[in-house]
Design an enzyme around this catalytic site. Structure first.
Site, PDB file in Angstrom:
ATOM      1  CG  ASP A  52      -5.260   5.680   2.496  1.00  0.00           C
ATOM      2  OD1 ASP A  52      -5.230   5.209   3.649  1.00  0.00           O
ATOM      3  OD2 ASP A  52      -4.390   6.434   2.032  1.00  0.00           O
TER       4      ASP A  52
ATOM      5  CB  CYS B 252      -0.978  -0.020   1.169  1.00  0.00           C
ATOM      6  SG  CYS B 252      -0.215   0.044   2.807  1.00  0.00           S
TER       7      CYS B 252
ATOM      8  NE  ARG C 110      -4.523   1.458   1.779  1.00  0.00           N
ATOM      9  CZ  ARG C 110      -4.374   2.197   0.686  1.00  0.00           C
ATOM     10  NH1 ARG C 110      -5.272   2.099  -0.281  1.00  0.00           N
ATOM     11  NH2 ARG C 110      -3.346   3.012   0.552  1.00  0.00           N
TER      12      ARG C 110
END
Ligand code: 4NP
Length: 154
Positions: A119, A3, A9
């Site tokens: 996100d 990420c 994440r």
């Protein structure tokens, strides 16, 4: 698992896949990294840690690192959380970028739909639960697809 920051994440994705791989008795090496390097050396975001813990997954020992071109030599498969992450990976890896190894993680669940894992960094806790649920489903599919492939090659 890649990420941007490697604190929200992808550490969660690493923890979830590691958990499922261990349960399945498989010996894959799972890792994660971020393309922007802003949080190198930091533990995962406290809400990613909390959501993981609620599902019996402890990611507190993970530390953020930056994605490097050599990751394409070390790993057989690289899952990106979102399309902007793939753009960054291309910039970082340059001639080592290998399209055949890269996949958007949610394409494991919804093939070809190119859905991003959002996100959660700027938002409140529910965003982290949403991310967890998406990643759990995707990691389940990763294992399922690997098992099907193995059966076909026997
Ligand atoms: P992640 O979330 O990519 O899921 O780890 C982010 C964390 C930090 C930043 C961006 C995304 N940041 O720009 O600091």
């Amino acid at each position: 698992m890649v990420c941007l920051g490697n604190i929200c994440r992808s550490p969660l994705a690493e923890g979830i896949l590691q958990h499922k791989v261990s349960e399945a008795g498989m010996n894959w090496i799972i890792d994660s990294a971020g393309t922007n390097g802003y949080h190198v050396g930091e533990a995962p975001h406290h809400l990613s840690q909390k959501v993981g813990r609620m599902h019996g997954i402890d990611i507190s020992q993970l530390r953020a690192r930056k994605f490097v071109a050599e990751d394409f030599e070390r790993y057989d498969k690289i899952y990106a959380m979102a399309e902007d992450v793939i753009d960054d990976m291309r910039q970082i890896a340059r001639n080592k970028f290998d399209d055949r190894k890269v996949e958007l993680i949610m394409n494991e669940v919804f093939p070809g739909q190119n859905i991003d894992v959002p996100d959660p960094w700027y938002g409140p806790e529910p965003g982290y639960h949403h991310v967890y649920n998406m990643l759990d489903e995707a990691c389940e599919k990763i294992i399922e697809h690997a098992k099907t492939k193995t059966q076909k090659t026997i």
